[in-house]
Write a protein that holds these residues in place. Structure first.
Motif, PDB file in Angstrom:
ATOM      1  N   ASP A   1      48.947  52.278  38.224  1.00 20.92           N
ATOM      2  CA  ASP A   1      47.851  52.055  37.272  1.00 20.92           C
ATOM      3  C   ASP A   1      46.551  52.178  38.069  1.00 20.92           C
ATOM      4  O   ASP A   1      45.946  51.180  38.478  1.00 20.92           O
ATOM      5  CB  ASP A   1      47.967  50.676  36.620  1.00 20.92           C
ATOM      6  CG  ASP A   1      49.238  50.528  35.787  1.00 20.92           C
ATOM      7  OD1 ASP A   1      50.034  51.482  35.711  1.00 20.92           O
ATOM      8  OD2 ASP A   1      49.425  49.441  35.204  1.00 20.92           O
TER       9      ASP A   1
ATOM     10  N   HIS B   1      54.050  56.644  38.184  1.00 26.68           N
ATOM     11  CA  HIS B   1      52.587  56.542  38.303  1.00 26.68           C
ATOM     12  C   HIS B   1      52.238  55.173  38.870  1.00 26.68           C
ATOM     13  O   HIS B   1      53.059  54.266  38.887  1.00 26.68           O
ATOM     14  CB  HIS B   1      51.927  56.698  36.917  1.00 26.68           C
ATOM     15  CG  HIS B   1      52.185  55.504  36.036  1.00 26.68           C
ATOM     16  ND1 HIS B   1      53.395  55.312  35.372  1.00 26.68           N
ATOM     17  CD2 HIS B   1      51.430  54.419  35.745  1.00 26.68           C
ATOM     18  CE1 HIS B   1      53.351  54.162  34.715  1.00 26.68           C
ATOM     19  NE2 HIS B   1      52.165  53.598  34.927  1.00 26.68           N
TER      20      HIS B   1
ATOM     21  N   ARG C   1      45.998  42.978  32.022  1.00 23.71           N
ATOM     22  CA  ARG C   1      45.302  43.402  33.247  1.00 23.71           C
ATOM     23  C   ARG C   1      43.905  42.799  33.313  1.00 23.71           C
ATOM     24  O   ARG C   1      43.315  42.492  32.285  1.00 23.71           O
ATOM     25  CB  ARG C   1      45.157  44.933  33.278  1.00 23.71           C
ATOM     26  CG  ARG C   1      46.467  45.713  33.231  1.00 23.71           C
ATOM     27  CD  ARG C   1      46.183  47.211  33.331  1.00 23.71           C
ATOM     28  NE  ARG C   1      47.397  48.024  33.328  1.00 23.71           N
ATOM     29  CZ  ARG C   1      47.999  48.473  32.242  1.00 23.71           C
ATOM     30  NH1 ARG C   1      47.509  48.211  31.055  1.00 23.71           N
ATOM     31  NH2 ARG C   1      49.098  49.203  32.338  1.00 23.71           N
TER      32      ARG C   1
ATOM     33  N   HIS D   1      55.539  53.160  39.617  1.00 23.28           N
ATOM     34  CA  HIS D   1      56.545  52.623  38.706  1.00 23.28           C
ATOM     35  C   HIS D   1      56.763  53.595  37.558  1.00 23.28           C
ATOM     36  O   HIS D   1      55.913  54.448  37.281  1.00 23.28           O
ATOM     37  CB  HIS D   1      56.165  51.219  38.225  1.00 23.28           C
ATOM     38  CG  HIS D   1      54.813  51.123  37.590  1.00 23.28           C
ATOM     39  ND1 HIS D   1      53.655  50.992  38.325  1.00 23.28           N
ATOM     40  CD2 HIS D   1      54.440  51.151  36.289  1.00 23.28           C
ATOM     41  CE1 HIS D   1      52.617  50.934  37.492  1.00 23.28           C
ATOM     42  NE2 HIS D   1      53.068  51.037  36.252  1.00 23.28           N
TER      43      HIS D   1
END
Ligand SMILES: O=C(O)CCC(=O)C(=O)O
Ligand SMILES: [Fe+2]
Length: 208
Positions: free
Chosen positions: A128, A126, A203, A185
């Motif tokens: 993010d 996936h 994040r 990743h």
């Protein structure tokens, strides 16, 4: 309780991050990059032991096609402004925030924690891309404590694994630039007998 035998690598009692000047950057295609610093955090086993006990872990469920499936790992997300479960996480976030500010232009504000209990826990390929990561360059920093697992990277859309990082015991990896939208990743399952690992992802606001 999920216990971990203290590794021979990182038994220091005090949990402290080292300097960031040893970071090495790998440029990936399409404007993505990965920074890597093995062993950034000293005393990381003590942090693993604290987090495994203090974080209210829950089993994640995710809608896939029309069914809800269990995601094979435990998670806890701390959004922007939410108090973090351990003071060292504040220090890690602020140190990384300061380091990447000139490049990123904004601070790291949220912390996503994932617990991989054994080799059967994993996360599939996936990016993010919930939020701004789908359209904008961004930074996702990951500090790993506990046993090492492999983070794999491949260009978005498939193909063989192009890069691999073994992450555990205080290692730092940072995905930047277009990485979340042009690369994918994963943490693949492993048949090897591995201990538990906790991934701490930092994040900026609006990226997940
Ligand atoms: O376990 C890791 O370090 C990666 C986790 C991840 O990619 C995610 O939760 O988005
Ligand atoms: Fe991710």
């Amino acid at each position: 309780m999920i216990g971990m035998q203290g590794s021979l690598l990182d038994l220091a009692d005090e949990c402290t991050p080292g300097p960031l000047d040893g970071l090495t950057r790998t440029a990936l295609a399409h404007g993505a990059w990965v920074d890597h610093l093995p062993g950034w955090l000293r005393g990381s086993d003590a942090l693993f032991d604290r987090l495994v006990e203090s974080v209210p872990w829950h089993a994640e469920r995710r809608r896939m096609y029309d069914v809800e499936v269990a995601v094979p790992r435990l998670t806890k997300h701390y959004g922007t402004g939410e108090p973090l479960p351990d003071p060292i996480l504040v220090e890690l976030r602020d140190r990384l925030s300061q380091h990447y500010l000139p490049e990123l232009g904004e601070p790291l504000t949220s912390a996503g924690l994932c617990l991989y209990r054994d080799g059967a826990d994993s996360v599939a390929w996936h990016g993010d891309t919930v939020g701004r990561g789908s359209t904008q360059d961004t930074v996702v920093a990951i500090v790993s404590v506990g046993a090492a697992r492999t983070l794999t990277l491949r260009p978005r859309g498939g193909g063989p694994t192009a890069h691999r990082f073994s992450l555990g015991h205080g290692d730092l990896v940072v995905m930047g630039g277009s990485c979340q939208r042009t690369w994918e990743h994963a943490i693949p399952k492993t048949a090897q007998a591995v201990g538990p690992r906790i991934s701490i992802q930092l994040r900026p606001r609006g990226v997940r």
